[in-house]
Design an enzyme around this catalytic site. Sequence first.
Site, mmCIF file in Angstrom:
data_model
loop_
_atom_site.group_PDB
_atom_site.id
_atom_site.type_symbol
_atom_site.label_atom_id
_atom_site.label_comp_id
_atom_site.label_asym_id
_atom_site.label_seq_id
_atom_site.Cartn_x
_atom_site.Cartn_y
_atom_site.Cartn_z
ATOM 1 N N ALA A 67 55.953 103.239 5.195
ATOM 2 C CA ALA A 67 56.855 102.902 4.098
ATOM 3 C C ALA A 67 57.660 101.677 4.543
ATOM 4 C CB ALA A 67 57.769 104.072 3.803
ATOM 5 N N GLY A 112 54.006 106.455 6.253
ATOM 6 C CA GLY A 112 53.499 106.583 4.886
ATOM 7 C C GLY A 112 52.039 106.173 4.773
ATOM 8 N N GLU A 115 50.130 109.183 5.768
ATOM 9 C CA GLU A 115 50.285 110.171 4.692
ATOM 10 C C GLU A 115 49.429 109.807 3.471
ATOM 11 O OE1 GLU A 115 54.574 109.571 5.074
ATOM 12 O OE2 GLU A 115 54.803 111.745 5.146
ATOM 13 N N GLU A 135 58.143 108.233 12.299
ATOM 14 C CA GLU A 135 59.435 108.200 11.598
ATOM 15 C C GLU A 135 60.621 108.606 12.466
ATOM 16 O OE1 GLU A 135 56.656 109.545 10.389
ATOM 17 O OE2 GLU A 135 56.348 108.907 8.315
HETATM 18 N N1 COA Z 1 57.981 98.188 6.840
HETATM 19 C C1 COA Z 1 58.318 96.911 6.607
HETATM 20 N N2 COA Z 1 57.806 95.861 7.281
HETATM 21 C C2 COA Z 1 56.894 96.145 8.210
HETATM 22 C C3 COA Z 1 56.488 97.446 8.524
HETATM 23 C C4 COA Z 1 57.075 98.503 7.775
HETATM 24 N N3 COA Z 1 56.732 99.772 7.953
HETATM 25 N N4 COA Z 1 55.586 97.402 9.515
HETATM 26 C C5 COA Z 1 55.422 96.107 9.813
HETATM 27 N N5 COA Z 1 56.216 95.347 9.038
HETATM 28 C C6 COA Z 1 56.355 93.893 9.040
HETATM 29 C C7 COA Z 1 57.157 93.411 10.242
HETATM 30 O O1 COA Z 1 58.541 93.512 9.999
HETATM 31 C C8 COA Z 1 56.678 91.984 10.328
HETATM 32 O O2 COA Z 1 57.319 91.216 9.323
HETATM 33 P P1 COA Z 1 57.928 89.762 9.700
HETATM 34 O O3 COA Z 1 56.747 88.965 10.167
HETATM 35 O O4 COA Z 1 58.515 89.279 8.405
HETATM 36 O O5 COA Z 1 58.927 89.994 10.789
HETATM 37 C C9 COA Z 1 55.213 92.089 9.930
HETATM 38 O O6 COA Z 1 55.079 93.293 9.188
HETATM 39 C C10 COA Z 1 54.265 92.169 11.113
HETATM 40 O O7 COA Z 1 54.691 93.239 11.937
HETATM 41 P P2 COA Z 1 54.930 93.064 13.508
HETATM 42 O O8 COA Z 1 55.860 94.175 13.928
HETATM 43 O O9 COA Z 1 55.370 91.668 13.827
HETATM 44 O O10 COA Z 1 53.472 93.300 14.065
HETATM 45 P P3 COA Z 1 53.048 93.868 15.478
HETATM 46 O O11 COA Z 1 51.575 93.695 15.561
HETATM 47 O O12 COA Z 1 53.897 93.301 16.557
HETATM 48 O O13 COA Z 1 53.396 95.439 15.430
HETATM 49 C C11 COA Z 1 53.378 97.622 14.422
HETATM 50 C C12 COA Z 1 52.674 96.272 14.556
HETATM 51 C C13 COA Z 1 52.658 98.418 13.350
HETATM 52 C C14 COA Z 1 53.316 98.374 15.760
HETATM 53 C C15 COA Z 1 54.858 97.416 14.036
HETATM 54 O O14 COA Z 1 54.900 96.528 12.949
HETATM 55 C C16 COA Z 1 55.577 98.657 13.667
HETATM 56 O O15 COA Z 1 55.953 99.443 14.520
HETATM 57 N N6 COA Z 1 55.801 98.879 12.330
HETATM 58 C C17 COA Z 1 56.546 99.995 11.847
HETATM 59 C C18 COA Z 1 55.734 101.260 11.933
HETATM 60 C C19 COA Z 1 56.539 102.436 11.418
HETATM 61 O O16 COA Z 1 57.523 102.844 12.021
HETATM 62 N N7 COA Z 1 56.111 102.984 10.265
HETATM 63 C C20 COA Z 1 56.746 104.112 9.676
HETATM 64 C C21 COA Z 1 57.819 103.698 8.762
HETATM 65 S S1 COA Z 1 58.686 105.100 8.100
#
Ligand code: COA
Length: 261
Positions: A67, A112, A115, A135
């Site tokens: 999400a 999400g 899910e 989360e």
């Molecule tokens: N919501 C909003 N934006 C998200 C996102 C999310 N769940 N997951 C990734 N993004 C965005 C990042 O903020 C980034 O945006 P930006 O370039 O404007 O800063 C872009 O997507 C790329 O993500 P980034 O973190 O730079 O890529 P990465 O390869 O270094 O890491 C992940 C990948 C998936 C490990 C990392 O993005 C992450 O941990 N995301 C959140 C996962 C999460 O907690 N999901 C559950 C949410 S309830």
Amino acid sequence: MAELSTLLVTEQDGIAKIVINRPDKLNALNRTVIDELSQAVSGLSKAGGPRAVILTGSGQRAFVAGADIAEMSTMTPAQAKSFADAGHGLCRLIEEAPCPVIAAVHGFALGGGCELALACDFIYASEKARFGQPEVALGLMPGFGGTQRLSRRVGPGRARELIYTGDQVTAAEALAMGLVNAVLPPAELDERVLVVAGKIAQKAPLAVGASKRAILRGIEVDLVAGCELEAQAFSALFGSEDQKEGTKAFLEKRTPAFQGR
Ligand code: COA
């Protein structure tokens, strides 16, 4: 269908493909994506709709990385309830869709995203896919059905471990725990999912849809009630043209032509 800003929707040979298209945000689910997905999935129920659906994310980095954290960061409890309700509504629409929905997961399926994939009938994953419910690292918990569907899919012990630790698992680990049905090299995933969807699309749509509903409803009830539910659905199919066509075609040693009636 009205113009969709976050999805790419195509249909060919009875197979619809829905691509979540926010690659710069790893296809994170904001309210617009959820609303547009709900609209797209609702449209599947129309007459002459597809016989199978493939749900995937744009690019190979992510199916859906969760999400939208930016959008959630300022939500009040009331806004979060509305957001969770929308996510649950979408997952239910996918489960209740008249035809199977297959998740094709490249890259991250987190929060999400995991899910959403769990609401699909089954999941095919790339070798590079990663699954998780992270989360709790954000002070949150799963809000689109993760505590319920993940435990039903992989059992409560594994679901608890994944949800409490927030750990990601590899595609191979996800396969071993029954979270996904198959793991493919990244370059082969889309083609293999298309082949599976194509097989489903060749079968009698009312029979496939009735099987989908019987499995979904049967999970919620005891075995005797589930078998009765199956017997009702089985017998109802004998009122369909496709049942006549399918059995007649077998006896005449020809390929059936199913009409979905
Ligand atoms: N919501 C909003 N934006 C998200 C996102 C999310 N769940 N997951 C990734 N993004 C965005 C990042 O903020 C980034 O945006 P930006 O370039 O404007 O800063 C872009 O997507 C790329 O993500 P980034 O973190 O730079 O890529 P990465 O390869 O270094 O890491 C992940 C990948 C998936 C490990 C990392 O993005 C992450 O941990 N995301 C959140 C996962 C999460 O907690 N999901 C559950 C949410 S309830």
